[in-house]
Design an enzyme around this catalytic site. Structure first.
Site, PDB file in Angstrom:
ATOM      1  N   GLY A 139       0.803  -1.210   0.000  1.00 25.86           N
ATOM      2  CA  GLY A 139       0.000   0.000   0.000  1.00 25.86           C
ATOM      3  C   GLY A 139       0.835   1.259   0.000  1.00 25.86           C
ATOM      4  N   CYS A 140       0.979   1.850   1.191  1.00 26.31           N
ATOM      5  CA  CYS A 140       1.622   3.162   1.293  1.00 26.31           C
ATOM      6  C   CYS A 140       3.116   3.121   0.999  1.00 26.31           C
ATOM      7  CB  CYS A 140       1.353   3.748   2.671  1.00 26.31           C
ATOM      8  SG  CYS A 140      -0.416   4.037   2.963  1.00 26.31           S
ATOM      9  N   VAL A 141       3.781   1.999   1.298  1.00 26.85           N
ATOM     10  CA  VAL A 141       5.204   1.898   0.964  1.00 26.85           C
ATOM     11  C   VAL A 141       5.374   1.909  -0.544  1.00 26.85           C
ATOM     12  CG1 VAL A 141       7.225   0.390   1.031  1.00 26.85           C
ATOM     13  CG2 VAL A 141       5.881   0.755   3.105  1.00 26.85           C
TER      14      VAL A 141
END
Length: 197
Positions: A139-141
């Site tokens: 996701g955010c990584v």
């Protein structure tokens, strides 16, 4: 089949970006989180290495201050609605508390760049490359890694310092990031490089 690629590696002034290493993601007590002490420990080791060399460090958190922020994303993943300013879940994990001078950047979407001033802060810090860690790999990584490359930074991901609720998604996204967007390498290799700067 993966494309042929070159390893770009770490520059002379890398910045460490700890993506959403917050209590809401490092604790299974939160519906968004999963217990990941090994990922927390890896981030603590990297923090120590970067601090010892006085290199730029940036933390991110996810905070929703009003109903209009990321409304479609929050409607899709309603557990995100617990990330309010007064919630413990938006606080950085207590093992990784930012020190004075280490920025904590609030975001509302997946990428640490989107809708934030991270790009400006990186430029001001003199960073020439990025080491991206945190949660979650898929996701955010990943979103931060892709945007880091799109801001024309070499990006490195220390394998032990990222994690995901879904082990298959974790491995697939590490493979995909390494194939296209970043060098996914062992944390020890990152630390050895940092010590040599």
């Amino acid at each position: 089949m993966d494309l042929e690629r070159n390893s770009v590696g770490i520059g002379q002034r890398p910045a460490l970006i700890l993506v959403d290493m917050i209590k809401g993601f490092t604790s299974s007590a939160c519906p968004l989180g999963t217990d990941c002490p090994e990922v927390v420990a890896a981030n603590a080791a990297l923090l120590e290495g970067f601090r010892a060399r006085n290199l730029p460090i940036f933390f991110t958190t996810v905070v929703y201050r009003n109903p209009d922020q990321a409304s479609v994303f929050r409607n899709r993943i309603q557990a995100l609605n617990c990330l309010t300013p007064d919630s413990q879940w938006v606080q950085v994990d207590s093992s990784l508390t930012p020190r004075e001078g280490e920025a904590l950047i609030e975001k509302c979407w997946a990428s640490s760049f989107f809708g934030t001033d991270l790009a400006v802060r990186l430029q001001s810090s003199g960073a020439d490359s990025l080491v991206v860690t945190g949660l979650t790999t898929s996701g955010c990584v990943r979103a931060t890694v892709v945007d880091g490359l799109q801001h024309n930074y070499p990006v490195v991901v220390p394998r032990e310092a990222v994690g995901d609720r879904n082990p298959q998604a974790h491995e697939a996204n590490l493979h995909d990031m390494h194939a296209k967007y970043a060098d996914v390498i062992a944390m020890q290799e990152v630390l050895t490089t940092i010590r040599g700067l």
